[in-house]
Design an enzyme around this catalytic site. Structure first.
Site, PDB file in Angstrom:
ATOM      1  CG  HIS A 164      -1.633  -1.287   1.467  1.00 54.52           C
ATOM      2  ND1 HIS A 164      -2.757  -1.651   0.760  1.00 54.52           N
ATOM      3  CD2 HIS A 164      -1.380  -2.315   2.329  1.00 54.52           C
ATOM      4  CE1 HIS A 164      -3.176  -2.835   1.175  1.00 54.52           C
ATOM      5  NE2 HIS A 164      -2.352  -3.264   2.124  1.00 54.52           N
ATOM      6  N   PRO A 165       1.572   1.517  -1.104  1.00 53.23           N
ATOM      7  CG  PRO A 165       2.246   1.703  -3.317  1.00 53.23           C
ATOM      8  CD  PRO A 165       1.484   0.808  -2.391  1.00 53.23           C
ATOM      9  CE  LYS A 166       0.864   6.913  -5.776  1.00 49.40           C
ATOM     10  NZ  LYS A 166       0.270   7.517  -6.987  1.00 49.40           N
ATOM     11  CG  ASN A 167      -2.292   3.440   4.200  1.00 42.78           C
ATOM     12  OD1 ASN A 167      -2.117   4.202   5.143  1.00 42.78           O
ATOM     13  ND2 ASN A 167      -3.221   2.510   4.209  1.00 42.78           N
ATOM     14  CG  ASP A 170       3.885   6.469  -8.356  1.00 45.12           C
ATOM     15  OD1 ASP A 170       4.256   7.369  -9.142  1.00 45.12           O
ATOM     16  OD2 ASP A 170       2.767   6.485  -7.806  1.00 45.12           O
TER      17      ASP A 170
END
Length: 327
Positions: free
Chosen positions: A116-119, A150
């Protein structure tokens, strides 16, 4: 904990899941169901597993229990909803109470970020862990790996900037940024990072200002239609403190723009920047105002009619406004 993500991770299906209500070691806990009021209008269709886990989580949260089984429970809760801030907060409280090996927790956190890299909540949790350990270790390398997937991951960049500032790790950061720009010269995040690094590590004395103007112009010379590089150059000039130096650098940039316009370059960023420079000259009452007004009118006409038609009305407004103000 370091080797096993959670008690739910190895479960393949809902059928194989052992509910907390059926676990012998949880029989001493009375679960607390979610209170949606007497007549909820739009009741969320939680799965049985979700309700089971969070019913027990609410119970231990209320009791204040801090134990290994609660730590395991938070993993199951985060597996179901990794953005739940309360669960992350509770987990940190349990970690402090149990005095566990935080390196194991960092490994768990890394796995969660990779999934979950954008949590935001997970990144915040990692930041707190690094603060507790007070050692960045290989954190910059870890963030680099995440950014490779990203380049625009805002949370990763924010965390990287915090690590740099908290542990004074500026030394090699410009090299890192240059590698990113070599891979993609239009990488706006890398340009933004360069500005952040220079601003916080060196500031904008004369030598740095000259270096960064040259760096910008060199990159612009490679790709004239690179808005990120033009924006960076604009930021550099705005941050030059000495007015004499600022005017000198603006003149250098103006000559650069003039030469490329003379060669037939019609990048809207090039023409627009020239308009800005001429407007600044008019405001400062520097140079030949009649010639500057004529050039501004010509450039705005080219922008509105050929190079930047989508902003036709804007360039017409700029031209009219400058003529009204300085003619």
């Amino acid at each position: 904990m370091g080797e096993s993500r959670s008690s739910s991770e190895d479960i393949c299906s809902e059928k194989e899941w052992v509910f907390y209500r059926d676990r012998v070691d949880w029989q001493d806990i009375t679960p607390i169901e979610q209170d949606d009021g007497p007549e909820p209008y739009v009741q969320i269709a939680y799965s049985d597993r979700f309700k089971d886990v969070y019913n027990y989580f609410r119970a231990v949260l209320k009791s204040g229990e801090k134990s290994a089984r609660v730590l395991e429970l938070t993993e199951d809760a985060l597996e179901l909803n990794p953005a739940n801030y309360t669960v992350w907060y509770c987990r940190r409280e349990v970690l402090k109470s149990l005095n566990v090996d935080l390196k194991d927790e960092l490994r768990y956190c890394r796995q969660m970020i990779e999934e979950h890299p954008k949590n935001y909540q997970i990144w915040q949790h990692r930041r707190v862990l690094i603060e507790w350990i007070n050692d960045p270790g290989t954190e910059l390398r870890f963030i680099e790996v995440i950014l490779a997937a990203d380049q625009k991951n805002y949370h990763a960049w924010q965390h990287r900037q915090w690590v740099l500032q908290a542990f004074n790790l500026w030394e090699n950061e410009l090299d890192f940024v240059e590698r990113l720009l070599e891979d993609d010269i239009r990488n706006n995040s890398a340009w933004n990072q360069r500005f952040y690094v220079v601003s916080h590590s060196e500031g904008w004395p004369e030598a740095v200002s000259r270096r960064e103007v040259k760096f910008s112009l060199d990159k612009i010379g490679l790709v004239m239609r690179n808005e990120s590089a033009w924006n960076y150059l604009r930021g550099v000039l705005e941050n030059v403190q000495d007015e004499q130096l600022k005017n000198e650098l603006r003149s250098e940039v103006k000559e650069f723009c003039f030469q490329h316009i003379k060669k037939g370059q019609d990048s809207p960023y090039l023409l627009g920047f020239m308009v800005e420079l001429l407007q600044q000259e008019l405001e400062s009452n520097v140079g030949n105002s009649s010639e500057a007004l004529t050039t501004v009118e010509s450039l705005c006409s080219q922008l509105s009619g050929q190079c930047d038609k989508i902003r036709k009305n804007y360039w017409n407004y700029v031209s009219t406004n400058i003529k009204r103000k300085y003619a």
